[in-house]
Structure formats: C-alpha cells, structure tokens
Design an enzyme around this catalytic site. Structure first.
Site, PDB file in Angstrom:
ATOM      1  N   GLY A   8       0.808  -1.212   0.000  1.00  0.00           N
ATOM      2  CA  GLY A   8       0.000   0.000   0.000  1.00  0.00           C
ATOM      3  C   GLY A   8       0.842   1.263   0.000  1.00  0.00           C
ATOM      4  N   LYS A  18      -9.371   2.249   5.153  1.00  0.00           N
ATOM      5  CA  LYS A  18      -9.034   3.563   5.711  1.00  0.00           C
ATOM      6  C   LYS A  18      -9.914   4.731   5.280  1.00  0.00           C
ATOM      7  CE  LYS A  18      -5.631   4.638   2.124  1.00  0.00           C
ATOM      8  NZ  LYS A  18      -4.271   5.092   1.841  1.00  0.00           N
ATOM      9  N   SER A  37      -4.470   6.669  13.932  1.00  0.00           N
ATOM     10  CA  SER A  37      -4.939   7.816  13.151  1.00  0.00           C
ATOM     11  C   SER A  37      -5.410   8.937  14.054  1.00  0.00           C
ATOM     12  CB  SER A  37      -6.106   7.354  12.266  1.00  0.00           C
ATOM     13  OG  SER A  37      -6.811   8.447  11.736  1.00  0.00           O
ATOM     14  N   TYR A  82     -14.445   4.290  10.910  1.00  0.00           N
ATOM     15  CA  TYR A  82     -13.009   4.096  10.715  1.00  0.00           C
ATOM     16  C   TYR A  82     -12.239   4.516  11.961  1.00  0.00           C
ATOM     17  CZ  TYR A  82      -8.241   5.209   9.374  1.00  0.00           C
ATOM     18  OH  TYR A  82      -6.867   5.305   9.350  1.00  0.00           O
ATOM     19  N   LYS A  86      -9.848   2.258  14.810  1.00  0.00           N
ATOM     20  CA  LYS A  86      -8.489   2.579  15.253  1.00  0.00           C
ATOM     21  C   LYS A  86      -8.442   2.737  16.773  1.00  0.00           C
ATOM     22  CE  LYS A  86      -6.200   2.484  11.415  1.00  0.00           C
ATOM     23  NZ  LYS A  86      -5.162   1.451  11.208  1.00  0.00           N
ATOM     24  N   LEU A 106      -7.489  13.401  -0.438  1.00  0.00           N
ATOM     25  CA  LEU A 106      -7.498  14.646  -1.200  1.00  0.00           C
ATOM     26  C   LEU A 106      -6.395  14.723  -2.243  1.00  0.00           C
ATOM     27  CD1 LEU A 106      -8.543  17.522  -1.709  1.00  0.00           C
ATOM     28  CD2 LEU A 106      -7.094  18.292   0.199  1.00  0.00           C
ATOM     29  N   PHE A 141     -15.589  19.176  -0.145  1.00  0.00           N
ATOM     30  CA  PHE A 141     -16.763  18.817   0.650  1.00  0.00           C
ATOM     31  C   PHE A 141     -17.009  19.854   1.751  1.00  0.00           C
ATOM     32  CE2 PHE A 141     -15.210  14.871  -1.237  1.00  0.00           C
ATOM     33  CZ  PHE A 141     -16.376  14.392  -1.818  1.00  0.00           C
TER      34      PHE A 141
END
Length: 351
Positions: free
Chosen positions: A21, A95, A135, A159, A163, A214, A232
């Site tokens: 990843g 994620k 996170s 999410y 975490k 983003l 957004f």
C-alpha cells in the site's frame, strides 16, 4: 541517534503488513535502505504487487513477500514458521472515513478482526515488538488544536472507532503480562494526513477506483483524468470555510515509523505518539499551493459536506521529537511537488 539502537535495527527482520500500500511501500523501501530484512504481507485489496519491483530497484535489496490477508491465521502462522521476525509494523487496514460509515461491519471485521488475528499469531511466534498504524481520527472533533496525545478520544466515524478499538486492545496487552511471558512493547502512532510521494517519483499513493484522499484527487484532476475536484463543504468554522488538516509528507511519516521501531528494538517503553507537522492547512490552501508549485490548473466545485468529517484537526507533535528525536522536515510545497512528480510518471492510470 543511539548507535546501539541503529545496530539492532540493521540486524532485525521486520514483518510489514499492508506492505504494497501507499504507506507500507514507502516504509519497506526505507527499512531496506536502513539494512533491515523485510517480510512483506498484503492481500492487494487496495494495492498491487507490481510496486515490489520498484521498491527493490529503489532500495537495491530484495525481500520476502506473501499474498496473505491478516485475518487468515493459518496463512500467517505458516509464514512466521518459515521466517523468523523480530518486530511487526501493522499498516493493513481499510481507511476511508466515508466508506466506513456506509460499510461499518466490513471495517470492524477487517480492522479489528485482522488486528486480533495478527496479534494471536505474533504471540505464538514470540514476536511482541509492535508498531501500530493509528490515526488522528481517534480524537474526533477536537476541543482545541493543536491536539496533544492526552486530548480526549471520541472517534466520530466508524473508521476512527476501529483505530480507537485497536489502541485499547494494545493498551490491555501492554498492561497485563501473564507469568513467564515476555511483555508486549508497542508504539502507537497517531498520524494525521499523509500526502506526497517518494522523491524519485517511482512509488506513491495509488488507490483503486475513485480516491478517498485529497491529494490523489487533486493530482488526477490536474492530469485531466477527472473533470473536477469536489471540495466537501466551505462553511466550516475555519479561516476559509474548508476543512483544516495536518498534511505530512510520506517520507517524514515513514521516518517516524523507523524511529519508533529503533526505539522498540533498543528496549524502549511502550508509547503513544502523534506524527504530524503541527501546522493546519485548509483544503483550499492545499489546492492553491498545488496549482502554484506545479503550474497546473485544478478546477473544483464545492459540494455538500461528508458524514464523519470534522472542521479542523492538526497535531502537537512535540512528544515524538522529545522521545524519538523525530520531526517533520518537508513543507506543503514539497508534498505537492512530489505528488505531482508521481502522478506524471503514471499519467494514463487512475489506479
């Protein structure tokens, strides 16, 4: 840097989950560059094994790789029976904040179930040095910024909740050590918004389908692969109305993971640390910087806010500097420049 800790790092074998990843691939590259041996695990649900050849070219070293889902205890057990490892860096997780709100059971199964399975197998094989990819979403909508590690925890997305559950599981393991067992030593890294790419342009963020983050959206719009960027919401209580985040260059982020691993291999205590720049940047600021630095246009449209997004969240990273000697060195222009270099190396691909 403690020379003995660095020597321990260069002698070690590290299991890296989610190795193909975005973050995992950069971490594997840096670990190999530091002289570590690596056992790489990924199920390629949001990645590709093709990245491994580029990693080997960049690092000038080979490594073990296996197609394994971290929820598959039999496959993990077989792998660790074949390859002794000294520590694990756990990146493998779903994620997306927005996707987690639509598919909560899938996120709980993968992120929490996968962690539990991995920990059981690691314990069986005597591997109890663990770096956990957490996170900033565990802070939810923070009361104040910059956010220190002692801030209240209140994840507002599924999410983020996965975490936070992972952190609590690890806290229990480090607090309770059965007789005759080696204690778990864990570094939990709460990182903020990783962006950018390796400066070579050979590896970077390569999500399948429409990106959730983003920077790859901005880069794909600039490359003409998508017609426009959706921002957004622009009525948040921030200077320009768009969400404010702490964007951290991927190279700084992986340097934090290597510092955490060096700490553990040197018999350091369990820790929970923020990894961020300490600077808040709005979505609109990032887009404008990307256009200015790279000389490209990024058309955008403001649309409705997404569920689970908070107005602003950026780090107080001072504890990581104090304990690990780590700090971020790249600025927003570096992040935008490296992200665009990566995009230009693969202009026909969304993936």
């Amino acid at each position: 840097m403690d020379d003995s800790n660095q020597a321990a790092l260069s002698r070690s074998t590290v299991l890296v989950t989610g190795a193909a990843g975005y973050i995992g691939s950069h971490a594997v590259t840096e670990l190999l560059r530091q002289g570590c041996r690596v056992v790489a695990v990924d199920n390629y649900s949001n990645s590709s094994s093709e990245v491994y050849a580029r990693i080997e070219r960049l690092a000038g070293a080979s490594f073990v790789r296996a197609e394994v889902d971290v929820r598959d205890d039999a496959a993990l057990d077989k792998l660790l029976s074949q390859h002794r490892v000294d520590a694990c860096i756990h990146f493998a997780a779903l994620k997306s904040v927005s996707e987690s709100m639509a598919q909560p059971l899938r996120y709980l199964d993968n992120n929490v179930g996968g962690l539990l399975t991995l920990l059981r197998v690691l314990r069986k094989h005597g591997v109890q040095g663990f770096v956990f990819s957490s996170s900033a979403t565990v802070y939810g909508d923070p009361v104040r910024v910059p956010v220190p590690e002692v801030a209240s925890l209140n994840a507002v997305s599924v999410y983020g909740a996965t975490k936070l559950m992972g952190e609590k599981i690890l806290q229990q393991l480090t607090a309770i050590t059965p007789e005759f067992e080696r204690p778990w030593r864990v570094v939990v890294l709460r990182y903020f918004n990783p962006v950018g790419a390796h400066p070579s342009g050979q590896i970077g963020e390569a999500p399948r389908g429409v990106p959730n983050n983003l920077m790859p959206c901005v880069a794909q719009v600039a490359a003409g692969l998508r017609p426009k960027l959706n921002i957004f919401g622009d009525t948040y209580p921030t200077p320009d109305g768009t969400c404010v985040r702490d964007y951290i260059h991927i190279q700084d982020l992986v340097a934090g993971h290597v510092a955490a691993l060096r700490h553990l291999l040197g018999d350091g205590a369990s820790l929970t640390l923020n990894l961020g720049t300490g600077l808040g940047t709005s979505v609109r600021q990032l887009v404008e910087t990307f256009m200015q630095v790279n000389g490209v246009a990024v058309p955008y449209e403001v649309v409705a806010p997404r569920a689970g997004d908070v107005a602003q969240c950026f780090a107080d990273p001072s504890l990581a500097h104090q304990v690990l000697g780590w700090r971020a060195h790249h600025d927003l222009a570096d992040m935008c420049r490296d992200a665009w270099r990566w995009q230009c190396s693969r202009p026909r691909s969304h993936a």
